[in-house]
Design a protein around this motif. Sequence first.
Motif, PDB file in Angstrom:
ATOM      1  N   THR A 278       0.230   4.323   0.508  1.00  0.00           N
ATOM      2  CA  THR A 278      -0.040   5.245   1.621  1.00  0.00           C
ATOM      3  C   THR A 278       0.608   4.748   2.911  1.00  0.00           C
ATOM      4  O   THR A 278       1.013   5.553   3.758  1.00  0.00           O
ATOM      5  N   ALA A 279       0.721   3.422   3.056  1.00  0.00           N
ATOM      6  CA  ALA A 279       1.358   2.873   4.258  1.00  0.00           C
ATOM      7  C   ALA A 279       2.842   3.219   4.308  1.00  0.00           C
ATOM      8  O   ALA A 279       3.426   3.323   5.397  1.00  0.00           O
TER       9      ALA A 279
ATOM     10  N   PRO B 170      -3.292   2.583  -6.582  1.00  0.00           N
ATOM     11  CA  PRO B 170      -2.606   1.313  -6.349  1.00  0.00           C
ATOM     12  C   PRO B 170      -1.753   0.888  -7.527  1.00  0.00           C
ATOM     13  O   PRO B 170      -1.891   1.405  -8.647  1.00  0.00           O
TER      14      PRO B 170
ATOM     15  N   ASP C 221       0.852  -1.185   0.000  1.00  0.00           N
ATOM     16  CA  ASP C 221       0.000   0.000   0.000  1.00  0.00           C
ATOM     17  C   ASP C 221       0.893   1.243   0.000  1.00  0.00           C
ATOM     18  O   ASP C 221       1.632   1.459   0.966  1.00  0.00           O
TER      19      ASP C 221
ATOM     20  N   ARG D 138      -8.280  -2.621  -9.009  1.00  0.00           N
ATOM     21  CA  ARG D 138      -8.774  -2.672  -7.630  1.00  0.00           C
ATOM     22  C   ARG D 138     -10.287  -2.806  -7.585  1.00  0.00           C
ATOM     23  O   ARG D 138     -10.850  -3.379  -6.641  1.00  0.00           O
TER      24      ARG D 138
END
Length: 374
Positions: free
Chosen positions: A264-265, A293, A262, A330
Amino acid sequence: MQVIKILEKLVGFPTVVGTSNADIVAWIRDYLQIHGIAVAVLPGPEGDRSNLFATIGPKEVPGYILSGHMDVVPAAESGWTSDPFRLRAETGTLFGRGATDMKGFLAAVLASLPRLTASPLRRPIHLAFSYDEEAGCRGVPHMIARLPELCASPLGAIIGEPSGMRAIRAHKGKAAARLTVRGRSGHSSRPDEGLNAIHAIANVLSRAVAAADRLTQGPFEHVFEPPYSSLQVGIVKGGQAVNIIPDSCEAEFEARAISGVDPTALLAPVREAAETLSGRGFKVEWQQLSAYPALSLPPDAPLAALLEELTGLEPLPAVSYGTEAGLFQRAGIDAIICGPGEIGRAHKPDEFILADELVACQAMVEALGERCRA
């Protein structure tokens, strides 16, 4: 050629990312309706920008999406030898902002309409034209969310980003964020009476650099260059003068993620470091600017085989740049990249595409039409 005339019209609309695209949407809508095609104009929450979705053939049958964005990056950089929003032709080379990224694909699709509508399609071909892709794919999620009411679940989506008309199965995901830290100004001779926002944000920058270094240790996905996820600080700005305690500082961060990670992670350690500043009297604002993604289409996917059939070229495993394809995947729709032009010509002065590349793309779209007619 009709495809060049259409590209000339599209380039003439200065659809710079983040600005209204009403004029180009209206022109494309009218052009599609002239060919008897049903069109849905889908306004975004911004109020002055819209996505456009159209269907050729029976919408209740699974078919294929041809996806492209109508926006372009700004053309204010020096080096242009002609008006960037007026198509210039020189011996089969066509210059203009968006010629390659990616109004050339849109023009080829629109030029294919006479062939696509010549006789009924058994499977539909959908046109999904989005806005603000260049700001991190901000427009297309609104359109994808409405697909269930617009058509049957598609068999696949072809994203027409410039790829030299060779299909591409994968790209990294991306996330970007802006951090703003506000402290307290004052005379530099009394640092004890102020809160230096630049000093405060320096700790966050160090955390970002450390996180970026760790990512080089893996995990790895060797179809990419580099084969690991990455993180960088792209912008830092703050302060007014050397003898004034800076009361604000701003930094922008970007992460690019391999498949299964991910993006954003990847920014989470940076955000955590920023939030600790709140306890020291600073005001902290974290704003996500964009996120999409990664794309990862298996080599044995039917869509990959279809594109190899349509182009005569084996799909490439991966590219470094990002597209809207991961968002379609996604949402449960197989996606692949294939479009005219080369990405190395985009986002620079005298962007261009070759007339032969437009012809090749139009031939691919028309071949897809024949496949959907059979």
